[in-house]
Design a protein around this motif. Structure first.
Motif, PDB file in Angstrom:
ATOM      1  N   TRP A 118       0.827  -1.203   0.000  1.00  0.00           N
ATOM      2  CA  TRP A 118       0.000   0.000   0.000  1.00  0.00           C
ATOM      3  C   TRP A 118       0.860   1.251   0.000  1.00  0.00           C
ATOM      4  N   GLN A 119       0.322   2.305  -0.585  1.00  0.00           N
ATOM      5  CA  GLN A 119       0.959   3.617  -0.561  1.00  0.00           C
ATOM      6  C   GLN A 119      -0.046   4.637  -0.047  1.00  0.00           C
ATOM      7  N   HIS A 120       0.380   5.443   0.915  1.00  0.00           N
ATOM      8  CA  HIS A 120      -0.490   6.501   1.422  1.00  0.00           C
ATOM      9  C   HIS A 120      -0.532   7.632   0.407  1.00  0.00           C
ATOM     10  N   MET A 121      -1.761   8.039   0.020  1.00  0.00           N
ATOM     11  CA  MET A 121      -1.912   9.004  -1.066  1.00  0.00           C
ATOM     12  C   MET A 121      -2.411  10.369  -0.607  1.00  0.00           C
ATOM     13  N   GLY A 122      -2.419  10.638   0.704  1.00  0.00           N
ATOM     14  CA  GLY A 122      -2.760  11.980   1.143  1.00  0.00           C
ATOM     15  C   GLY A 122      -4.104  12.098   1.825  1.00  0.00           C
ATOM     16  N   LEU A 123      -4.554  13.356   1.974  1.00  0.00           N
ATOM     17  CA  LEU A 123      -5.797  13.719   2.666  1.00  0.00           C
ATOM     18  C   LEU A 123      -5.803  13.182   4.091  1.00  0.00           C
ATOM     19  N   LYS A 124      -4.675  13.312   4.748  1.00  0.00           N
ATOM     20  CA  LYS A 124      -4.495  12.734   6.080  1.00  0.00           C
ATOM     21  C   LYS A 124      -5.445  13.328   7.100  1.00  0.00           C
ATOM     22  N   ASP A 125      -5.849  14.582   6.920  1.00  0.00           N
ATOM     23  CA  ASP A 125      -6.712  15.236   7.895  1.00  0.00           C
ATOM     24  C   ASP A 125      -8.196  15.099   7.573  1.00  0.00           C
ATOM     25  N   SER A 126      -8.550  14.165   6.692  1.00  0.00           N
ATOM     26  CA  SER A 126      -9.963  13.947   6.371  1.00  0.00           C
ATOM     27  C   SER A 126     -10.683  13.223   7.504  1.00  0.00           C
ATOM     28  N   GLU A 127      -9.992  12.323   8.167  1.00  0.00           N
ATOM     29  CA  GLU A 127     -10.483  11.535   9.310  1.00  0.00           C
ATOM     30  C   GLU A 127     -11.619  10.571   8.974  1.00  0.00           C
TER      31      GLU A 127
END
Length: 338
Positions: A118-127
């Motif tokens: 897996w690769q983290h693709m962002g929007l970390k603060d979406s929750e």
């Protein structure tokens, strides 16, 4: 020779009282948030769980393997298989509900190898992420409906779009710091025609605010460049959570289940691509926990409604029947129709 005593005892033992039972699990499990099924191989299914990561089966559910345990979130809101490549899987973390017990996530993940990595693709603060759609014409174009933080304002909240496979994101529909997007739908005949439902909500220790002026339905005909609010026929009071479904059998029929103040919510249908809505019945569910629709792929008048006891309408929303759940636990949050 004389057989061992243990063998003769076993021969005399009746096993007729033993019955097979499911052991996966034997007790009630947690909430299932979403499914992604390989359209070319229905034995391959990805299961997103609200508080247990992502699971994969390649034998139609006989065995499951956890494939997300080493990532940054155990709470999953939605999962999407690339319609152009079944090995490409998108995951939105953070349960797509608003109960006291929901867990938050840390954005969007992508796998190019069927969940092996897996690769983290962002929007970390979406929750909390409600839904993901991939453009069937171009796998690099992806839409993410971010409901946003439940216990606070702001964050990555709204509808986000990438045209480079997730390397960069643009917020293409935002309302305010209290309102996110819980669902995004694409017209199967023209992927540039999009429908988004916005949901204003906030949870406090002492209460849950499940709606407000930010909740609505929006439509775009230019792949999200511009949006118009489409609420003609919906209640004029504050709305809560809205669930939508476009009928695969007849995409002219769009269904919406709408929470509204003053008891004015209900089940709605549009026959003109959202230009206006007709109230079919007063049936609605709880927006902090359900309020999701799944349209039947064959019968355009049949729609399933997620709830503690699942309902189905066979007449376009006029009446609701129980599906029947004698041998399973209640609380239905997702389904897939073969």
């Amino acid at each position: 020779s004389t057989p061992p005593a243990s063998s003769s005892l076993l021969d005399k033992t009746s096993l007729s009282g033993l019955k097979f039972r499911s052991v996966g699990p034997a007790l009630t499990s947690g909430r299932i948030a979403d499914f992604a099924v390989n359209p070319d191989n229905h034995k391959e299914i990805y299961v997103a769980t609200a508080a247990g990561g992502v699971w994969k089966t390649i034998n139609a559910g006989n065995t499951f393997k956890p494939i997300f345990d080493n990532q940054g979130s155990f709470s999953i809101g939605c999962i999407m298989m690339d319609p152009n490549n079944s090995s490409v899987i998108w995951v939105g973390t953070g349960e797509n509900n608003n109960q006291r017990s929901v867990d938050f996530g840390d954005g969007v993940y992508k796998s190019n190898d069927g969940g092996a990595s897996w690769q983290h693709m962002g929007l970390k603060d979406s929750e909390h992420i409600g839904m993901i759609k991939v453009d069937p014409r171009n796998s690099n174009t992806v839409y993410v409906a971010a409901v946003g933080p439940l216990w606070s304002a702001g964050g990555d909240r709204g509808l986000y779009k990438t045209t480079d496979g997730g390397n960069t994101w643009e917020a293409i529909l935002t309302v305010d710091e209290h309102t996110g997007v819980n669902e995004i739908h694409m017209d199967p005949r023209n992927p540039d025609v999009l429908y988004a439902t916005t949901h204003q909500r906030r949870r406090h220790v002492f209460t849950y605010i499940g709606g407000g002026p930010g909740s609505a339905i929006y439509k775009s005909t230019d792949a999200g460049a511009t949006w118009n609010k489409i609420v003609k026929g919906l209640p004029s009071v504050d709305l809560g959570r809205v669930g939508m479904a476009i009928s695969p059998a007849d995409p002219e029929k769009i269904y919406a289940i709408v929470e509204a103040a003053e008891g004015k919510g209900g089940f709605y249908r549009s026959m003109n691509r959202g230009a206006s809505w007709e109230k079919r019945s007063g049936y609605s569910t709880s927006g902090n926990y359900y309020q999701e629709l799944f349209a039947d792929p064959i019968d355009s008048d049949k729609v399933y409604v997620m709830n503690n006891w699942m309902r189905v309408t066979r007449d376009g929303g006029k009446t609701m029947d129980y599906v029947g759940e004698d041998f399973k636990h209640i609380d239905n949050h997702a389904m897939w129709i073969n």
